[in-house]
Every structure is written in C-alpha cells, then in structure tokens.
Design a protein around this motif. Structure first.
Motif, PDB file in Angstrom:
ATOM      1  N   GLN A  56      -3.772 -62.039  37.319  1.00 33.32           N
ATOM      2  CA  GLN A  56      -2.957 -60.865  37.050  1.00 33.32           C
ATOM      3  C   GLN A  56      -2.339 -60.929  35.649  1.00 33.32           C
ATOM      4  OE1 GLN A  56      -1.655 -58.006  39.539  1.00 33.32           O
ATOM      5  NE2 GLN A  56      -3.844 -58.416  39.483  1.00 33.32           N
ATOM      6  N   HIS A  57      -1.848 -62.096  35.276  1.00 31.93           N
ATOM      7  CA  HIS A  57      -1.262 -62.255  33.944  1.00 31.93           C
ATOM      8  C   HIS A  57      -2.332 -62.129  32.864  1.00 31.93           C
ATOM      9  CE1 HIS A  57       2.832 -63.167  35.143  1.00 31.93           C
ATOM     10  NE2 HIS A  57       2.389 -64.034  36.039  1.00 31.93           N
ATOM     11  N   GLN A  58      -3.532 -62.625  33.134  1.00 31.63           N
ATOM     12  CA  GLN A  58      -4.629 -62.492  32.169  1.00 31.63           C
ATOM     13  C   GLN A  58      -5.004 -61.024  31.975  1.00 31.63           C
ATOM     14  OE1 GLN A  58      -7.686 -64.988  33.864  1.00 31.63           O
ATOM     15  NE2 GLN A  58      -6.765 -66.892  33.102  1.00 31.63           N
ATOM     16  N   LEU A  59      -5.030 -60.279  33.062  1.00 31.96           N
ATOM     17  CA  LEU A  59      -5.354 -58.858  32.958  1.00 31.96           C
ATOM     18  C   LEU A  59      -4.271 -58.102  32.192  1.00 31.96           C
ATOM     19  CD1 LEU A  59      -6.754 -58.110  36.538  1.00 31.96           C
ATOM     20  CD2 LEU A  59      -8.038 -58.200  34.398  1.00 31.96           C
ATOM     21  N   LEU A  60      -3.006 -58.476  32.374  1.00 28.88           N
ATOM     22  CA  LEU A  60      -1.930 -57.824  31.636  1.00 28.88           C
ATOM     23  C   LEU A  60      -2.075 -58.094  30.136  1.00 28.88           C
ATOM     24  CD1 LEU A  60       0.648 -56.170  31.542  1.00 28.88           C
ATOM     25  CD2 LEU A  60       1.944 -58.261  32.061  1.00 28.88           C
ATOM     26  N   ASP A  61      -2.403 -59.325  29.764  1.00 24.79           N
ATOM     27  CA  ASP A  61      -2.629 -59.633  28.354  1.00 24.79           C
ATOM     28  C   ASP A  61      -3.819 -58.844  27.810  1.00 24.79           C
ATOM     29  OD1 ASP A  61      -0.491 -61.393  27.948  1.00 24.79           O
ATOM     30  OD2 ASP A  61      -1.639 -63.121  28.678  1.00 24.79           O
ATOM     31  N   ALA A  62      -4.857 -58.686  28.649  1.00 25.36           N
ATOM     32  CA  ALA A  62      -6.010 -57.885  28.235  1.00 25.36           C
ATOM     33  C   ALA A  62      -5.603 -56.428  28.019  1.00 25.36           C
ATOM     34  CB  ALA A  62      -7.120 -57.980  29.283  1.00 25.36           C
ATOM     35  N   PHE A  63      -4.688 -55.939  28.876  1.00 25.52           N
ATOM     36  CA  PHE A  63      -4.187 -54.575  28.693  1.00 25.52           C
ATOM     37  C   PHE A  63      -3.465 -54.430  27.362  1.00 25.52           C
ATOM     38  CE2 PHE A  63      -0.293 -52.052  28.805  1.00 25.52           C
ATOM     39  CZ  PHE A  63      -0.822 -50.777  28.885  1.00 25.52           C
ATOM     40  N   PHE A  64      -2.588 -55.380  27.028  1.00 23.33           N
ATOM     41  CA  PHE A  64      -1.856 -55.299  25.764  1.00 23.33           C
ATOM     42  C   PHE A  64      -2.823 -55.197  24.582  1.00 23.33           C
ATOM     43  CE2 PHE A  64       1.660 -57.866  27.989  1.00 23.33           C
ATOM     44  CZ  PHE A  64       2.355 -56.711  28.324  1.00 23.33           C
ATOM     45  N   ALA A  65      -3.875 -56.024  24.594  1.00 24.73           N
ATOM     46  CA  ALA A  65      -4.847 -56.001  23.496  1.00 24.73           C
ATOM     47  C   ALA A  65      -5.628 -54.689  23.484  1.00 24.73           C
ATOM     48  CB  ALA A  65      -5.797 -57.192  23.631  1.00 24.73           C
ATOM     49  N   GLN A  66      -6.048 -54.256  24.657  1.00 28.08           N
ATOM     50  CA  GLN A  66      -6.832 -53.023  24.774  1.00 28.08           C
ATOM     51  C   GLN A  66      -6.022 -51.804  24.368  1.00 28.08           C
ATOM     52  OE1 GLN A  66      -8.440 -51.190  28.716  1.00 28.08           O
ATOM     53  NE2 GLN A  66      -9.942 -52.736  28.119  1.00 28.08           N
ATOM     54  N   LYS A  67      -4.775 -51.749  24.823  1.00 27.76           N
ATOM     55  CA  LYS A  67      -3.928 -50.596  24.517  1.00 27.76           C
ATOM     56  C   LYS A  67      -3.559 -50.571  23.036  1.00 27.76           C
ATOM     57  CE  LYS A  67      -1.946 -47.001  26.434  1.00 27.76           C
ATOM     58  NZ  LYS A  67      -2.725 -45.985  27.183  1.00 27.76           N
ATOM     59  N   SER A  68      -3.367 -51.746  22.459  1.00 25.17           N
ATOM     60  CA  SER A  68      -3.037 -51.804  21.036  1.00 25.17           C
ATOM     61  C   SER A  68      -4.156 -51.203  20.197  1.00 25.17           C
ATOM     62  CB  SER A  68      -2.786 -53.260  20.620  1.00 25.17           C
ATOM     63  OG  SER A  68      -2.515 -53.339  19.236  1.00 25.17           O
ATOM     64  N   ARG A  69      -5.408 -51.556  20.538  1.00 21.15           N
ATOM     65  CA  ARG A  69      -6.556 -50.982  19.815  1.00 21.15           C
ATOM     66  C   ARG A  69      -6.621 -49.474  20.009  1.00 21.15           C
ATOM     67  NH1 ARG A  69      -8.957 -55.765  21.940  1.00 21.15           N
ATOM     68  NH2 ARG A  69      -9.887 -54.591  23.679  1.00 21.15           N
ATOM     69  N   ARG A  70      -6.305 -49.037  21.218  1.00 21.12           N
ATOM     70  CA  ARG A  70      -6.339 -47.607  21.513  1.00 21.12           C
ATOM     71  C   ARG A  70      -5.274 -46.848  20.713  1.00 21.12           C
ATOM     72  NH1 ARG A  70      -9.960 -43.891  23.419  1.00 21.12           N
ATOM     73  NH2 ARG A  70      -8.923 -42.249  24.623  1.00 21.12           N
ATOM     74  N   PHE A  71      -4.056 -47.373  20.696  1.00 21.57           N
ATOM     75  CA  PHE A  71      -2.986 -46.741  19.915  1.00 21.57           C
ATOM     76  C   PHE A  71      -3.354 -46.686  18.434  1.00 21.57           C
ATOM     77  CE2 PHE A  71       0.313 -47.925  23.292  1.00 21.57           C
ATOM     78  CZ  PHE A  71       0.468 -46.613  23.704  1.00 21.57           C
ATOM     79  N   GLN A  72      -3.928 -47.770  17.933  1.00 22.34           N
ATOM     80  CA  GLN A  72      -4.298 -47.826  16.524  1.00 22.34           C
ATOM     81  C   GLN A  72      -5.357 -46.776  16.202  1.00 22.34           C
ATOM     82  OE1 GLN A  72      -5.737 -51.657  15.236  1.00 22.34           O
ATOM     83  NE2 GLN A  72      -5.490 -51.188  13.071  1.00 22.34           N
ATOM     84  N   ALA A  73      -6.327 -46.616  17.106  1.00 24.29           N
ATOM     85  CA  ALA A  73      -7.387 -45.630  16.888  1.00 24.29           C
ATOM     86  C   ALA A  73      -6.840 -44.206  16.896  1.00 24.29           C
ATOM     87  CB  ALA A  73      -8.465 -45.784  17.962  1.00 24.29           C
ATOM     88  N   LEU A  74      -5.804 -43.976  17.693  1.00 25.82           N
ATOM     89  CA  LEU A  74      -5.206 -42.646  17.779  1.00 25.82           C
ATOM     90  C   LEU A  74      -4.113 -42.430  16.735  1.00 25.82           C
ATOM     91  CD1 LEU A  74      -4.886 -42.335  21.681  1.00 25.82           C
ATOM     92  CD2 LEU A  74      -6.537 -41.165  20.206  1.00 25.82           C
ATOM     93  N   GLY A  75      -3.771 -43.487  15.990  1.00 27.82           N
ATOM     94  CA  GLY A  75      -2.721 -43.360  14.994  1.00 27.82           C
ATOM     95  C   GLY A  75      -1.345 -43.237  15.595  1.00 27.82           C
TER      96      GLY A  75
END
Length: 416
Positions: A237-256
C-alpha cells in the motif's frame, strides 16, 4: 415560527427512532426535553491537544454521519505530519459533549485563520455532533452561537473559516450552517449503490457503460492482461502511494498545474492515513487501488486511486493515470468500474467522487451536493480576510458557472 416547525419535526423523527429501538414513549420525550435544557446551558471549551479529549472524540466518531475527515485517526495523522497549533472546539451541554470541531490555526497573509484540521485535503466536512443534540443545536440562536465561538477563539485567531460543509448530509441538517456562510464554488459528486450492480448501472447509461467496459477489457488483455489491486499488505500500500505521488507529479507537470501533493508533510500525512486502520470494523482512512499490467509491460501501473470508507460511505480521495501505455484502454475509468463494483459487493451504499467538477465524475455520478463555507470574523483583521474569501469564492463560482470563462481561466492558470 418557522424554526419551531423544523424543530418539532426533528423531535418527531427522533421520537420515532426511539420507538423503533424499543425505548418507551415517556423516556423518549424526557430525553428530548433534557437535551433541550442541556443546550440552554451550552458552554464552549478550547482544547489544544487531541489526546486530552480522545475518548469523547472517538465516541462521536462512531456516528457514521460525522465525516471521516473529522475522525480522530484522520486528524491525528495530519497533526503528526504538520504540527500546527490546535484550537479544538468542544461544545459541552452539561456533562455531555454535544459537539467537537477539530480546528487548527493557519497563517495566511499575516492573518490567523482557524480551519478544520487538514481542510486542504478534505472532500466533505461536518464537524462531530452527538446525534441526540444535532436537532436541538440546529435551533440555537445563530447570534448566540457566533458570540460563544468568538469568545473562545478571539485570542487564538482572527477568522473562523470552516469549509466544504453540506447544508444537510444524508437527511441530517448541519447546525454549523446557521452561522454566516457563503456557498463554495465546488460541488461534490456521488453515485448511490443500489440493491445490486444492475440497479446501480441503470442510473447511468448502462448499455454504453457496459460496451465501454468490454472494449477496455479487450484492449488490456491484448497487452498481456492486468491485475486489479484492492487494498493488501501495508508495505505494498505504501509503495502504491509513492507510485501515485510520482505519477501525479508527472501529470500535473504535463498539464502545467501546481503539484498539491509535493510537500513532505502531505506525503507523511497520507502514509500515516494508510496505517490508521482498525481491521475489526469496515472502515479505513486510506486504501490504495490500482490497475497493474501483465505480459510485456509486467508491473506497469496504469491507474491508481486512494479511497476512504466510513460506514456505508466511500470517498475517492484522489486518482491518477499513466497514459504512456494503454491510453486507448482508458485505465482510469476501468479502475473506477472495478472499485465501484467491489464496493457494491462490500456493503457500501454511496460512492463519493469528492469535490471538483470533472467530466469523469459527471459521467459516473447522478447526484451532486452543494457545499458551504462558514465565514465568521473574530476581529477587524478577520473581517477584511472574510470579505476577501467571500469575494474570491463568489468570483470562482461565477467563472465555473460559465464554461467559456472557465476554459479561459484554466488556460491562464496553466500559463502562470
């Protein structure tokens, strides 16, 4: 006169509930009268430590109509991560705790603002109210309640700002909305889960929804298949949460857009929420769900979401997708199908997509709930900040109600 009618109606409802529970009629009437008399003697205490009122807090937690975001474990995880000054408001009616408002002090532009603990990451706030007192507190004079809150908080804050409160939650009116309010610019979106999956889907375009699901399934199988992860061992569960942080960060960056999960304190809080779980009851502060690919792309996380549960109410706190692989399979929507169907089979009656107007929420949610902010200035500085909040909130609501303006605003935000 109108308030009296509402009050009498609520007492009648409470009386019926007591009768169904086998409580004698005379006892039910006496209890209602005692509650009214106790509210007349209402006093407010300010507490600066969670542990000081933990037992009373957890007792109010047991009422499923009190939001999970005001639960003891959720707030404790936030306080442990952020360490902000606390000013928890406890309403005492005689020997009973009638309500608790978990409040922390946040500074903004030199103004001290008393807000719900973790308000920036809350999808619904209710405060914690004892069921017996909810109706009687709803009849209290607003000026009296305002004056008591001002007296309790004036040395600690300039403005009381309690955000994202529904006027009524699952037919229970919220006494806080008798205070000065402004409608929040955001709505929350919900899908009722009915007696079976077929009945739930009938609220939507069931034929089109099933067709899309079959297409998504075939596309994922063509890539080698997938695994739906629902909860599991804490380490994963903690690994998936860290994966979310990385995934969401890339998504936010792509959307500006700014990354609202980037700071260390928020990450610590959400990891703490995963650990705040009692396996003996069907409730949890945070549980991670994911679609993980097999075959050639073994281990690739295509979609992630974090959900919370209290009673029969589940809230989706956040979600993200990785479109570098399997974008045409709409893995985010596919994950929601899996999650919602699983909750249908586990005694959930309401799946809540949380605050914020997004197309995927509207496609799933036939119901929406308006939220309100309590804006109570405690002094002149607070009055100026309160006026600023009201103006900004109404401005955002106006922009969001006009699609063309909203698109322009989104482009400007990305540019900024």
């Amino acid at each position: 006169m109108r308030r009296g009618v509402v009050h009498q109606k609520q007492l009648h409802v409470d009386h019926e509930a007591q009768a169904e529970a086998g409580v004698p009629d005379s006892v039910a009437k006496l209890r209602a009268l005692n509650v009214e008399l106790a509210v007349e003697r209402l006093q407010i205490e300010l507490v600066t430590s969670l542990q000081a009122i933990e037992s009373e807090w957890r007792a109010l937690d047991r009422d499923n109509l009190n939001s999970l975001h005001q639960s003891y474990d959720w707030c404790a995880a936030w306080v442990e991560a952020h360490r902000r000054p606390l000013a928890v408001i406890a309403g005492k009616a005689g020997a009973d705790t009638a309500f608790i408002l978990p409040v922390e002090i946040v500074s903004s532009r030199g103004i001290r603002i008393a807000k719900f603990i973790g308000a920036d990451h809350s999808n619904i706030n209710t405060g914690l109210f004892a069921a017996d007192f909810a109706a009687a507190l709803g009849a209290i004079e607003p000026d009296r309640l305002s004056a008591m809150l001002k007296t309790a908080l004036m040395e600690h804050a300039d403005l009381l700002l309690l955000q994202n409160i529904p006027l009524s939650w699952r037919e229970r009116p919220n006494p806080l909305t008798r205070l000065p309010t402004v409608q929040n610019q955001n709505y929350a979106y919900q899908l009722p889960l009915l007696e079976n999956w077929e009945a739930t889907l009938k609220q939507l375009n069931a034929k089109n929804r099933r067709k899309k699901f079959r297409v998504q399934s075939k596309r994922l199988e063509a890539l080698g298949g997938f695994e739906y992860i629902a909860g599991g061992a804490p380490e994963e569960q903690h690994q998936l949460l860290d994966a979310f942080f990385a995934q969401k960060s890339r998504r936010f960056q792509a959307l500006g857009l700014p990354d609202v999960f980037s700071d260390a304190e928020t990450k610590q809080f959400l990891h703490g929420a995963i650990d705040a779980r009692d396996p003996a009851i069907p409730a949890f502060s945070l549980e991670m769900h994911a679609i993980r690919l097999k075959g050639e792309h073994e281990g690739h996380i295509a979609a992630l979401a974090g959900i919370s549960r209290k009673g029969d109410h589940v809230i989706c706190q956040f979600s993200s997708i990785d479109e570098t692989i399997a974008a045409d399979a709409s893995p985010g929507e596919f994950l929601f199908w899996q999650m919602i169907q699983r909750q249908q089979d586990h005694g959930v009656s309401l799946f809540d997509f949380g605050l914020g107007d997004q197309s995927y929420k509207r496609s799933w949610a036939p119901e929406e709930t308006a939220h309100y902010d309590v804006v109570l200035p405690l002094n002149a500085r607070g009055a100026a900040m309160g006026l600023f909040h009201r103006t900004i909130t109404r401005g955002k609501a106006f922009v969001k109600s006009h699609p063309r303006l909203y698109k322009v605003a989104q482009r400007m935000r990305r540019f900024a």
